[in-house]
Design a protein around this motif. Structure first.
Motif, mmCIF file in Angstrom:
data_model
loop_
_atom_site.group_PDB
_atom_site.id
_atom_site.type_symbol
_atom_site.label_atom_id
_atom_site.label_comp_id
_atom_site.label_asym_id
_atom_site.label_seq_id
_atom_site.Cartn_x
_atom_site.Cartn_y
_atom_site.Cartn_z
ATOM 1 N N ARG A 55 0.636 4.403 -2.579
ATOM 2 C CA ARG A 55 0.420 5.799 -2.166
ATOM 3 C C ARG A 55 1.511 6.708 -2.732
ATOM 4 O O ARG A 55 1.229 7.787 -3.248
ATOM 5 N N ARG B 179 -7.476 -2.123 -3.159
ATOM 6 C CA ARG B 179 -6.498 -1.282 -3.852
ATOM 7 C C ARG B 179 -7.184 -0.225 -4.720
ATOM 8 O O ARG B 179 -6.707 0.902 -4.829
ATOM 9 N N LEU C 144 -8.179 2.518 -2.450
ATOM 10 C CA LEU C 144 -6.976 3.242 -2.034
ATOM 11 C C LEU C 144 -6.534 4.231 -3.109
ATOM 12 O O LEU C 144 -6.293 5.412 -2.830
ATOM 13 N N ASP D 94 0.808 -1.222 0.000
ATOM 14 C CA ASP D 94 0.000 0.000 0.000
ATOM 15 C C ASP D 94 0.840 1.271 0.000
ATOM 16 O O ASP D 94 0.519 2.236 -0.696
#
Length: 74
Positions: free
Chosen positions: A12, A40, A43, A8
């Motif tokens: 990002r 995902r 995200l 993750d």
């Protein structure tokens, strides 16, 4: 960028860097695990916001070795 299998934090960072570099479209590869794909996707959407385009590439599931084998099995 596909980001299939990235942790993750790396996703990002890639989103932040892409926005800083002026990218307006982001592509996410999906197809190996539905739960992970949904997580995902959320995200990336959260990171890039509604003003950027999120593209989904579902071919990853069809081209991964385990999936190819599953399609060949009786």
């Amino acid at each position: 960028m596909g980001w299939l299998g990235y942790p993750d934090e790396k996703i990002r960072r890639a989103c932040r860097e892409g926005i800083e570099q002026g990218f307006s479209r982001f592509e996410l590869k999906v197809g190996l695990d539905l739960g992970d794909d949904l997580r995902r996707t959320a995200l990336v959407r959260d990171m890039i916001g509604p003003e950027h385009t999120l593209m989904i590439d579902g071919a990853a599931g069809a081209t991964s070795p385990p999936r190819r084998q599953a399609h060949r099995s009786p």
